[in-house]
Design an enzyme around this catalytic site. Sequence first.
Site, PDB file in Angstrom:
ATOM      1  N   HIS B 108       0.559  -1.332  -0.081  1.00 54.24           N
ATOM      2  CA  HIS B 108      -0.056   0.034   0.066  1.00 54.24           C
ATOM      3  C   HIS B 108       0.996   1.246   0.060  1.00 54.24           C
ATOM      4  O   HIS B 108       0.714   2.272  -0.788  1.00 54.24           O
ATOM      5  CB  HIS B 108      -0.907   0.040   1.273  1.00 54.24           C
ATOM      6  CG  HIS B 108      -1.657   1.202   1.328  1.00 54.24           C
ATOM      7  ND1 HIS B 108      -1.503   2.225   2.225  1.00 54.24           N
ATOM      8  CD2 HIS B 108      -2.986   1.540   0.873  1.00 54.24           C
ATOM      9  CE1 HIS B 108      -2.314   3.193   2.145  1.00 54.24           C
ATOM     10  NE2 HIS B 108      -3.295   2.864   1.178  1.00 54.24           N
ATOM     11  N   ARG B 214      -8.986   4.975  -9.102  1.00 55.01           N
ATOM     12  CA  ARG B 214      -9.279   3.969  -8.177  1.00 55.01           C
ATOM     13  C   ARG B 214     -10.253   4.808  -7.090  1.00 55.01           C
ATOM     14  O   ARG B 214      -9.765   5.353  -6.235  1.00 55.01           O
ATOM     15  CB  ARG B 214      -7.939   3.311  -7.471  1.00 55.01           C
ATOM     16  CG  ARG B 214      -7.210   2.679  -8.421  1.00 55.01           C
ATOM     17  CD  ARG B 214      -5.868   2.459  -7.953  1.00 55.01           C
ATOM     18  NE  ARG B 214      -5.298   3.849  -8.318  1.00 55.01           N
ATOM     19  CZ  ARG B 214      -3.794   4.098  -8.521  1.00 55.01           C
ATOM     20  NH1 ARG B 214      -3.028   3.190  -8.545  1.00 55.01           N
ATOM     21  NH2 ARG B 214      -3.298   5.245  -8.634  1.00 55.01           N
ATOM     22  N   ARG B 270     -12.516   3.243 -12.130  1.00 55.56           N
ATOM     23  CA  ARG B 270     -12.819   2.069 -11.804  1.00 55.56           C
ATOM     24  C   ARG B 270     -13.593   1.759 -10.976  1.00 55.56           C
ATOM     25  O   ARG B 270     -13.359   2.336  -9.572  1.00 55.56           O
ATOM     26  CB  ARG B 270     -11.386   1.361 -11.514  1.00 55.56           C
ATOM     27  CG  ARG B 270     -11.600  -0.232 -11.092  1.00 55.56           C
ATOM     28  CD  ARG B 270     -10.435  -0.677 -11.026  1.00 55.56           C
ATOM     29  NE  ARG B 270      -9.550  -0.276  -9.677  1.00 55.56           N
ATOM     30  CZ  ARG B 270      -8.388  -0.336  -9.222  1.00 55.56           C
ATOM     31  NH1 ARG B 270      -7.503  -1.263 -10.052  1.00 55.56           N
ATOM     32  NH2 ARG B 270      -8.215  -0.214  -7.952  1.00 55.56           N
ATOM     33  N   GLU B 434      -7.705  -8.067 -16.601  1.00 57.14           N
ATOM     34  CA  GLU B 434      -6.888  -8.349 -15.543  1.00 57.14           C
ATOM     35  C   GLU B 434      -6.840  -9.847 -14.969  1.00 57.14           C
ATOM     36  O   GLU B 434      -5.868 -10.359 -14.141  1.00 57.14           O
ATOM     37  CB  GLU B 434      -6.843  -7.456 -14.298  1.00 57.14           C
ATOM     38  CG  GLU B 434      -8.081  -7.391 -13.662  1.00 57.14           C
ATOM     39  CD  GLU B 434      -8.260  -6.241 -12.657  1.00 57.14           C
ATOM     40  OE1 GLU B 434      -7.220  -5.777 -12.041  1.00 57.14           O
ATOM     41  OE2 GLU B 434      -9.308  -5.650 -12.280  1.00 57.14           O
ATOM     42  N   GLY B 455      -4.965  -4.696 -16.763  1.00 58.37           N
ATOM     43  CA  GLY B 455      -4.363  -4.490 -15.337  1.00 58.37           C
ATOM     44  C   GLY B 455      -3.308  -5.290 -15.322  1.00 58.37           C
ATOM     45  O   GLY B 455      -3.580  -6.464 -14.845  1.00 58.37           O
ATOM     46  N   THR B 456      -2.069  -4.996 -15.815  1.00 58.80           N
ATOM     47  CA  THR B 456      -0.893  -5.874 -15.681  1.00 58.80           C
ATOM     48  C   THR B 456      -0.356  -6.152 -14.600  1.00 58.80           C
ATOM     49  O   THR B 456       0.225  -7.263 -14.533  1.00 58.80           O
ATOM     50  CB  THR B 456       0.155  -5.203 -16.738  1.00 58.80           C
ATOM     51  OG1 THR B 456       0.348  -3.930 -16.386  1.00 58.80           O
ATOM     52  CG2 THR B 456      -0.187  -5.475 -18.012  1.00 58.80           C
ATOM     53  N   ASN B 457      -0.684  -5.532 -13.538  1.00 57.35           N
ATOM     54  CA  ASN B 457      -0.287  -5.843 -12.145  1.00 57.35           C
ATOM     55  C   ASN B 457      -0.700  -7.415 -11.669  1.00 57.35           C
ATOM     56  O   ASN B 457      -0.254  -8.301 -11.439  1.00 57.35           O
ATOM     57  CB  ASN B 457      -0.329  -5.038 -10.895  1.00 57.35           C
ATOM     58  CG  ASN B 457       0.412  -3.842 -11.044  1.00 57.35           C
ATOM     59  OD1 ASN B 457       1.223  -3.675 -11.827  1.00 57.35           O
ATOM     60  ND2 ASN B 457      -0.171  -2.689 -10.394  1.00 57.35           N
ATOM     61  N   ASP B 458      -2.199  -7.367 -11.851  1.00 57.82           N
ATOM     62  CA  ASP B 458      -3.043  -8.676 -11.444  1.00 57.82           C
ATOM     63  C   ASP B 458      -2.672  -9.686 -12.596  1.00 57.82           C
ATOM     64  O   ASP B 458      -2.495 -10.931 -12.020  1.00 57.82           O
ATOM     65  CB  ASP B 458      -4.425  -8.146 -11.333  1.00 57.82           C
ATOM     66  CG  ASP B 458      -4.754  -7.432  -9.822  1.00 57.82           C
ATOM     67  OD1 ASP B 458      -3.862  -6.933  -9.245  1.00 57.82           O
ATOM     68  OD2 ASP B 458      -5.968  -7.680  -9.487  1.00 57.82           O
ATOM     69  N   CYS B 521      -3.207  -0.051 -17.764  1.00 58.22           N
ATOM     70  CA  CYS B 521      -3.075   0.699 -16.521  1.00 58.22           C
ATOM     71  C   CYS B 521      -2.345   0.242 -15.569  1.00 58.22           C
ATOM     72  O   CYS B 521      -2.212   0.935 -14.232  1.00 58.22           O
ATOM     73  CB  CYS B 521      -4.474   1.309 -16.230  1.00 58.22           C
ATOM     74  SG  CYS B 521      -5.482  -0.088 -15.577  1.00 58.22           S
TER      75      CYS B 521
END
Lengths: 564, 564
Positions: B108, B214, B270, B434, B455-458, B521
């Site tokens: 976070h 977000r 989102r 994602e 959502g390339t992190n997830d 994103c």
Amino acid sequence: MVKTSVDMFEEKLISRDQALLRIDPELLEQLLHPSLDPANTVAPIATGLPASPGAAAGKCVFDADLAEKLGNAGEKIILVREETRPEDIHGFFAAEGILTSRGGKTSHAAVVARGMGKPCVAGAEGIVVDVHLRLAHVGDAVLREGDVITLDGATGMVYPGAIPTIKAHFPEELKTLLGWADEIADLKVMANADTPDAARVAREYGAMGIGLCRTERMFNASDRLPIVIDMILADTEEERQLALDRLLPIQRSDFVDLFSVMSPDPVTVRLLDPPMHEFLPTEQQLLEQIETLRLYRNVVRGRQTALSSFDLPTELPKPFDDLSEEHVNEALLKKERMLKKVRELQEVNPMLGHRGVRLGIAYPEIYAMQIRAILEATVECANQGISVTPEIMVPQVITSQELAKVKVTVDELTEKLEKDFGKKLKFKFGTMIETVRACTRASQLAANVEFFSFGTNDLTQAVFSFSREDAENKFLPMYNETGILQDNPFEVLDVYGVGQLIEMAVERGRATRKDLKIGICGEQGGHPESIRFCHRVGLSYVSCSGPRVPIARLAAANAKLLEA
Amino acid sequence: MVKTSVDMFEEKLISRDQALLRIDPELLEQLLHPSLDPANTVAPIATGLPASPGAAAGKCVFDADLAEKLGNAGEKIILVREETRPEDIHGFFAAEGILTSRGGKTSHAAVVARGMGKPCVAGAEGIVVDVHLRLAHVGDAVLREGDVITLDGATGMVYPGAIPTIKAHFPEELKTLLGWADEIADLKVMANADTPDAARVAREYGAMGIGLCRTERMFNASDRLPIVIDMILADTEEERQLALDRLLPIQRSDFVDLFSVMSPDPVTVRLLDPPMHEFLPTEQQLLEQIETLRLYRNVVRGRQTALSSFDLPTELPKPFDDLSEEHVNEALLKKERMLKKVRELQEVNPMLGHRGVRLGIAYPEIYAMQIRAILEATVECANQGISVTPEIMVPQVITSQELAKVKVTVDELTEKLEKDFGKKLKFKFGTMIETVRACTRASQLAANVEFFSFGTNDLTQAVFSFSREDAENKFLPMYNETGILQDNPFEVLDVYGVGQLIEMAVERGRATRKDLKIGICGEQGGHPESIRFCHRVGLSYVSCSGPRVPIARLAAANAKLLEA
């Protein structure tokens, strides 16, 4: 139905194919597990998830140690826990069935019970277990240790008292029918089994080998777990090696037994997969154990009266009366080291954490011990004239570099053993395909291995971004009810997502290695609809829990018969 | 370098294209953040992960409330926490930089700091923060609240005292250069921004809209969080609706501000994504707060002397001296409800749990409130003559049925609002891509939406089966050191795994809807190598944190220039 089908064939009224196609494979489930007497009128006291089929009655017992003691004394018992953990495994062996108040169909209790073919009701949320008071609250009622209950693993119902059950039977006609099925099917049917006992059961059900042996299950027996914990607590590579040296002969002898039972069929051994913290108690448990030990130290010092024996940590030497303060201090020190390690190993998302081959890369000596145990067991069997076909399987792979690293160890050990043995060792080296990246990189992975085995539980989690345990407890029922998803993808293979990745991996893998052996060892491997998919995309085998092997054999034949 | 490139163009020595290609986009990073004076010779006292670039000095403060108080009073402060949580957000606004002793580059603290363009050092494991004693242990040294430290977010180093820093500058020549870049590039560059302030900063960096807002970040401000908690604690739909009715005007006014700042460019909002337990304190925190309240009740009852004000729960009305036992009991009751809820919401793998559209399906009234706020803000802006382009985006989608359900709400609200408003509302409806399943089902999803946003992190977590936080703390460094992986896939897009799924989704999505707008994103959206990939596969835009927008603009132009 089974009987009339075989009769009709013998009377030449129908063909073999027609006889096979008359039977819905799922209906065999009823034949293969004991079921509750349909005449029962007793109302259930609680409901949970139907986590492993079958019905059983027995006395409630709230911990695995007591379960083992009473079970060994010949009592029929039901192990009742908030949730089970690897260290409860001896309680499973002793129990007729397992009841938990937390966890889903993929919880430890559910998976282990299914593997053993024992009934399990999981996540019965109305039940509140109090291990210390040796009772469980069920709504307003109270269940005391020793009270008899009956579980129905097919419906998830829990009944008071002993409800009559109808025994499972495996009639001759079914054996005949399944023999025909084996002749017709392209897919071989293997079993997931971790012990010689489970392997023997799988053999009875007609398994053609073991498609998944989870070595960590061997680590959990009560004579091994303390060594495994020493291995985890080790601060240096040397300390870790000492613990591994003690595990090696145990693992080797496990493999000799397992290979012998299945001889000459293949046994696929998966190297260590779960995160290390799964072998340790939880932080909460350790805090409680430390508190108990501190209190007990006061007893030993004579400052306080004795505690009930139920509260005593199991690690203390018995009888308790001979304990010195030193014994207690030693146990305390160990628990404190464990607590420190548990906190160090804590993960936010353990399913996506430090496990599988990631462990094997971080601690190569662990995988080396396991590989050595497999290969030495192969030599030992050969020396006894037992023909065996072991397969070494690496879990959680995402790139061929991981396989290359493990393969170096395999090659080194093989070379050394073959030199001593004087002959070539016959075994296969392969990989689980259970990450999405393994599917996209299948052509590269295939260059390093002789077989793929799809781990469809993990692959489904990755494709849906669903944690099975969380999904089945929180939102999957809602998704099924509102029609967003037709099935539970952890039970029936999701053809449109997971299936597409499987097809991609099969195509890419066989492009590199035409004769690549490919199977599936996730739970869906025992479901007829998923088996039809496996047949269609050209897999070599499915592997499922022993009791589902007959269903899978029939489904594999039907898939072949229906393809035209 | 930037200056000489522009000069050389003006002297006609090189072309525009050559001027752009002379600059490595990554080198701009140095220009855009303050950096530590290279002449510094002071040794660091601790090292963590370089989680957000830039350098800053200030007084240590151990909680967000005090940080806000001192920050508002004009003090330069560094927020020092074991880890941060959503309710610390006001402390971020007040701080020059953030230091945590736990968590990785996706924690976070790291993500929020990067979004705000503030330096952050995360997971500095040598630091042990004791909030109660208001100090932190750093090895043998002690850091007291108020002691000055300096963070270097580029290296992860923490220094004692105030080390001189060199200011960031955004020279005219860079603006010229980036203007050329925008003319050349196919990819648009958007920013991830959640507040009007962040949007203004993004504008300064040249963002062409907001690619990811977000909404949960809006929930965390201290005037909103209590309402959000009421919403979560609600036992009935009616109770929940009451809380949502209070949130609606707040969200609407947030959107009016945000849309106005970015007018006329698109703002992609989102819908709620994180699991609900992220808005609640942890179980441990609640247990401590309940203990404190119980002790405090004794103070109120006059049985005990007063506690230090630092230990007082923030929820009690102030001044504390006027508190009655009733006040304390009320606060206790609330905390106990929260504790019960926290335990109910507990998940084994929260990353794969009850979040995203799964929440929107379970609690349709939450998404309905957010959609209404977006659409009403659109009307309000239109009435003020402000041209806006809102986009509604659904997270964590795995199947088109989920989108269809949300779309019903969108369509109903649109119809109603358009009737009152008398004009058509201009907005887009789209989905995050994602999950892996969203990629395989892209042709079905595209039938329901006008845009995709990867959502390339997830997606990276799902493809690798890596939890970013666990991976970066436990095994990813080892994987990079031993060459198993060349890069950190959470920073540089993994072309062979994640990239293949992106290509699949682009192809399948555009097969259904030729003009589908597609962007990315995730954090990789700001990295030059990943931007080259996005250009190559034909994406419409990338979205990244504000301070990386200039880098992305240059990289987008270079990708186009280099494609020949």
